[in-house]
Design a protein around this motif. Structure first.
Motif, PDB file in Angstrom:
ATOM      1  N   LEU A 150       0.832  -1.206   0.000  1.00 22.27           N
ATOM      2  CA  LEU A 150       0.000   0.000   0.000  1.00 22.27           C
ATOM      3  C   LEU A 150       0.867   1.257   0.000  1.00 22.27           C
ATOM      4  O   LEU A 150       0.521   2.267  -0.624  1.00 22.27           O
ATOM      5  CB  LEU A 150      -0.935  -0.008   1.213  1.00 22.27           C
ATOM      6  N   ILE A 151       1.997   1.177   0.710  1.00 25.22           N
ATOM      7  CA  ILE A 151       2.936   2.309   0.700  1.00 25.22           C
ATOM      8  C   ILE A 151       3.548   2.456  -0.693  1.00 25.22           C
ATOM      9  O   ILE A 151       3.663   3.559  -1.229  1.00 25.22           O
ATOM     10  CB  ILE A 151       4.026   2.100   1.758  1.00 25.22           C
ATOM     11  N   ALA A 152       3.915   1.333  -1.291  1.00 23.01           N
ATOM     12  CA  ALA A 152       4.524   1.373  -2.624  1.00 23.01           C
ATOM     13  C   ALA A 152       3.557   1.891  -3.681  1.00 23.01           C
ATOM     14  O   ALA A 152       3.977   2.442  -4.703  1.00 23.01           O
ATOM     15  CB  ALA A 152       5.018  -0.020  -3.010  1.00 23.01           C
ATOM     16  N   GLU A 153       2.258   1.727  -3.435  1.00 24.37           N
ATOM     17  CA  GLU A 153       1.248   2.245  -4.358  1.00 24.37           C
ATOM     18  C   GLU A 153       1.007   3.738  -4.173  1.00 24.37           C
ATOM     19  O   GLU A 153       0.173   4.327  -4.864  1.00 24.37           O
ATOM     20  CB  GLU A 153      -0.079   1.510  -4.152  1.00 24.37           C
TER      21      GLU A 153
ATOM     22  N   ARG B 212       9.394   2.240   5.922  1.00 24.05           N
ATOM     23  CA  ARG B 212       8.226   3.078   6.200  1.00 24.05           C
ATOM     24  C   ARG B 212       7.086   2.260   6.798  1.00 24.05           C
ATOM     25  O   ARG B 212       6.385   2.710   7.714  1.00 24.05           O
ATOM     26  CB  ARG B 212       7.784   3.785   4.926  1.00 24.05           C
ATOM     27  N   ALA B 213       6.890   1.040   6.291  1.00 26.50           N
ATOM     28  CA  ALA B 213       5.839   0.178   6.844  1.00 26.50           C
ATOM     29  C   ALA B 213       6.137  -0.170   8.290  1.00 26.50           C
ATOM     30  O   ALA B 213       5.239  -0.162   9.152  1.00 26.50           O
ATOM     31  CB  ALA B 213       5.722  -1.097   6.004  1.00 26.50           C
ATOM     32  N   ASP B 214       7.387  -0.475   8.586  1.00 29.63           N
ATOM     33  CA  ASP B 214       7.783  -0.798   9.957  1.00 29.63           C
ATOM     34  C   ASP B 214       7.542   0.394  10.872  1.00 29.63           C
ATOM     35  O   ASP B 214       7.034   0.235  12.003  1.00 29.63           O
ATOM     36  CB  ASP B 214       9.261  -1.204   9.975  1.00 29.63           C
ATOM     37  N   ALA B 215       7.875   1.581  10.407  1.00 28.78           N
ATOM     38  CA  ALA B 215       7.675   2.781  11.223  1.00 28.78           C
ATOM     39  C   ALA B 215       6.188   3.031  11.502  1.00 28.78           C
ATOM     40  O   ALA B 215       5.803   3.396  12.606  1.00 28.78           O
ATOM     41  CB  ALA B 215       8.304   3.996  10.517  1.00 28.78           C
ATOM     42  N   ILE B 216       5.349   2.826  10.479  1.00 29.39           N
ATOM     43  CA  ILE B 216       3.908   3.015  10.676  1.00 29.39           C
ATOM     44  C   ILE B 216       3.394   2.006  11.685  1.00 29.39           C
ATOM     45  O   ILE B 216       2.614   2.349  12.582  1.00 29.39           O
ATOM     46  CB  ILE B 216       3.166   2.853   9.320  1.00 29.39           C
ATOM     47  N   GLY B 217       3.807   0.753  11.578  1.00 28.09           N
ATOM     48  CA  GLY B 217       3.348  -0.269  12.513  1.00 28.09           C
ATOM     49  C   GLY B 217       3.777   0.013  13.938  1.00 28.09           C
ATOM     50  O   GLY B 217       2.984  -0.130  14.879  1.00 28.09           O
ATOM     51  N   ARG B 218       5.033   0.432  14.100  1.00 30.10           N
ATOM     52  CA  ARG B 218       5.505   0.760  15.444  1.00 30.10           C
ATOM     53  C   ARG B 218       4.759   1.969  15.999  1.00 30.10           C
ATOM     54  O   ARG B 218       4.493   2.046  17.208  1.00 30.10           O
ATOM     55  CB  ARG B 218       7.015   1.033  15.410  1.00 30.10           C
ATOM     56  N   GLY B 219       4.397   2.885  15.123  1.00 29.48           N
ATOM     57  CA  GLY B 219       3.688   4.075  15.567  1.00 29.48           C
ATOM     58  C   GLY B 219       2.283   3.801  16.060  1.00 29.48           C
ATOM     59  O   GLY B 219       1.700   4.615  16.801  1.00 29.48           O
ATOM     60  N   LEU B 220       1.720   2.647  15.667  1.00 25.95           N
ATOM     61  CA  LEU B 220       0.374   2.305  16.129  1.00 25.95           C
ATOM     62  C   LEU B 220       0.365   1.780  17.557  1.00 25.95           C
ATOM     63  O   LEU B 220      -0.691   1.604  18.152  1.00 25.95           O
ATOM     64  CB  LEU B 220      -0.240   1.230  15.198  1.00 25.95           C
TER      65      LEU B 220
ATOM     66  N   GLU C 233      -5.044   5.833   4.895  1.00 25.28           N
ATOM     67  CA  GLU C 233      -5.526   4.534   4.428  1.00 25.28           C
ATOM     68  C   GLU C 233      -4.581   3.413   4.872  1.00 25.28           C
ATOM     69  O   GLU C 233      -5.028   2.341   5.298  1.00 25.28           O
ATOM     70  CB  GLU C 233      -5.649   4.533   2.906  1.00 25.28           C
ATOM     71  N   VAL C 234      -3.290   3.661   4.762  1.00 28.63           N
ATOM     72  CA  VAL C 234      -2.312   2.653   5.178  1.00 28.63           C
ATOM     73  C   VAL C 234      -2.443   2.381   6.669  1.00 28.63           C
ATOM     74  O   VAL C 234      -2.434   1.226   7.113  1.00 28.63           O
ATOM     75  CB  VAL C 234      -0.883   3.106   4.835  1.00 28.63           C
ATOM     76  N   GLU C 235      -2.570   3.432   7.461  1.00 32.15           N
ATOM     77  CA  GLU C 235      -2.696   3.267   8.915  1.00 32.15           C
ATOM     78  C   GLU C 235      -3.985   2.535   9.273  1.00 32.15           C
ATOM     79  O   GLU C 235      -3.987   1.676  10.178  1.00 32.15           O
ATOM     80  CB  GLU C 235      -2.659   4.640   9.600  1.00 32.15           C
ATOM     81  N   ARG C 236      -5.060   2.837   8.581  1.00 31.00           N
ATOM     82  CA  ARG C 236      -6.339   2.156   8.845  1.00 31.00           C
ATOM     83  C   ARG C 236      -6.222   0.658   8.551  1.00 31.00           C
ATOM     84  O   ARG C 236      -6.696  -0.182   9.323  1.00 31.00           O
ATOM     85  CB  ARG C 236      -7.446   2.790   8.004  1.00 31.00           C
ATOM     86  N   HIS C 237      -5.577   0.338   7.439  1.00 26.89           N
ATOM     87  CA  HIS C 237      -5.395  -1.073   7.095  1.00 26.89           C
ATOM     88  C   HIS C 237      -4.494  -1.764   8.113  1.00 26.89           C
ATOM     89  O   HIS C 237      -4.792  -2.876   8.561  1.00 26.89           O
ATOM     90  CB  HIS C 237      -4.782  -1.191   5.698  1.00 26.89           C
TER      91      HIS C 237
END
Length: 363
Positions: free
Chosen positions: A284-287, A354-362, A293-297
């Motif tokens: 989703l980030i690559a798109e 970036r995906a790892d950072a978003i996940g950790r941020g949740l 939207e990425v955070e919601r998913h």
């Protein structure tokens, strides 16, 4: 205009106690020399139910022991043991199922798939995912046809650890996005053609069904271990809709990443669906989808018990060298080109960070 292909299993049955239908199916298909491919864990957990179903047909089956890894060598050994069979029954998880497919292809027998867990969408497809002895993805082969029968007993599936159930949903959630990207990039499905609109509709419906029923289904499996309507709908999505969606719709980055993930000494020990779930966040980030939207998913994946960062997969800190290795292996996957905008190894590594950072941020 070009010719487009979609594939289906010959028959699909699902519901509580569905394994009892096995006997009548054997009689209907006229099979007299079946073999069963399953591992020791499944034999202990549900072998008695399988034996009872077989006994009702008046046909005895030979049992072949699956040792745990779907390799070319394992398929060859079991094929020699199963010579003369007219039906192969694959009873177990994804690797058992794929091994049964390989045996069916080798001995020229019909194929019946009875999944013991709903951890991935291999049951309906004709694909055989091969691994090496180090548990890394080694390649994909295909049968000439999809399985003759897929028989899904939701009572057996609901008894399995909830982690497997969640992993199946993680695998299935990717299909909407992967089928879309494959279509937009002009990629091919696993029949070697562009996808029909029907395949993409099935992938979309798979996602919608999990959004609606997934969280309740996971809670039901965790607390009660019995199938209710939410479990039935979630299983239909993770086994049937997801299987049809990926095989006839095509794959993209989410599954390409499994080439890199399975080669990592720690990530390689996680379930396929868990890796794909995190891979979908990366896709989703690559798109270039909006952050919201990425955070919601990602938040929904966390609700299902799926990993949303590397720490969730026992890697608190991923080195740049590790990320580069994952990215390079990912870019060697055949469907890495089914992505817009396109991605090279450097961009994949950046999306992983970036995906790892978003996940950790949740949190």
């Amino acid at each position: 205009m070009t010719v487009k292909t979609i594939g289906f299993p010959g028959r699909y049955l699902q519901g509580p106690g569905a394994i009892a239908e096995l006997g009548s199916l054997l009689q209907e298909f006229g099979c007299t020399s079946p073999i069963v491919v399953m591992d020791d864990i499944v034999r202990q957990a549900a072998g008695a139910e399988l034996d009872a179903a077989l006994a009702s047909s008046g046909v005895s089956a030979r049992h072949l022991r699956f040792a745990g890894e779907c390799t070319k060598e394992a398929i060859q050994v079991l094929s020699e043991e199963g010579a003369g069979a007219d039906l192969v029954i694959g009873f177990g998880g994804g690797k058992t199922i794929d091994t049964a497919k390989g045996v069916s292809k080798a001995v020229g027998a019909r194929l019946m798939i009875v999944p013991s867990i709903a951890s991935n969408d291999s049951p309906t497809s004709r694909l055989i995912v091969l691994y090496d002895e180090q548990h890394r993805v080694a390649g994909v082969e295909t049968m000439t046809r999809n399985p003759d029968v897929v028989l899904v007993d939701t009572t057996i599936i609901s008894r399995a650890p909830a982690r497997f159930f969640s992993a199946g949903l993680g695998d299935a959630l990717s299909k909407k996005f992967e089928a879309q990207q494959c279509h937009l990039a002009g990629g091919k499905n696993f029949f070697g053609t562009a996808s029909l609109a029907t395949a993409r509709l099935l992938a979309d419906r798979c996602y919608e069904t999990i959004i609606e029923f997934g969280a309740e289904a996971v809670r039901q499996v965790r607390t009660h271990g019995t199938p209710n309507e939410a479990v039935e709908r979630a299983v239909e999505a993770s086994v049937l809709l997801s299987g049809l969606g990926f095989e006839s719709g095509g794959l993209s980055l989410s599954h390409a990443l499994t080439r890199g993930f399975t080669a990592h000494p720690v990530l390689g020990g996680f379930l396929h669906g868990e890796l794909v779930a995190f891979g979908t966040i990366v896709q989703l980030i690559a798109e270039d989808r909006p952050l919201e939207e990425v955070e919601r998913h990602a938040r929904f994946c966390g609700e299902l018990g799926l990993p949303v960062c590397f720490a969730n997969m026992n890697v608190p800190a991923m080195t740049n060298e590790e990320l580069d290795d994952i990215a390079e292996r990912t870019c060697a996957a055949p469907y890495i080109g089914n992505l817009r905008p396109s991605a090279d190894a450097s961009r994949v590594a950046d999306c992983l960070r970036r995906a790892d950072a978003i996940g950790r941020g949740l949190g």
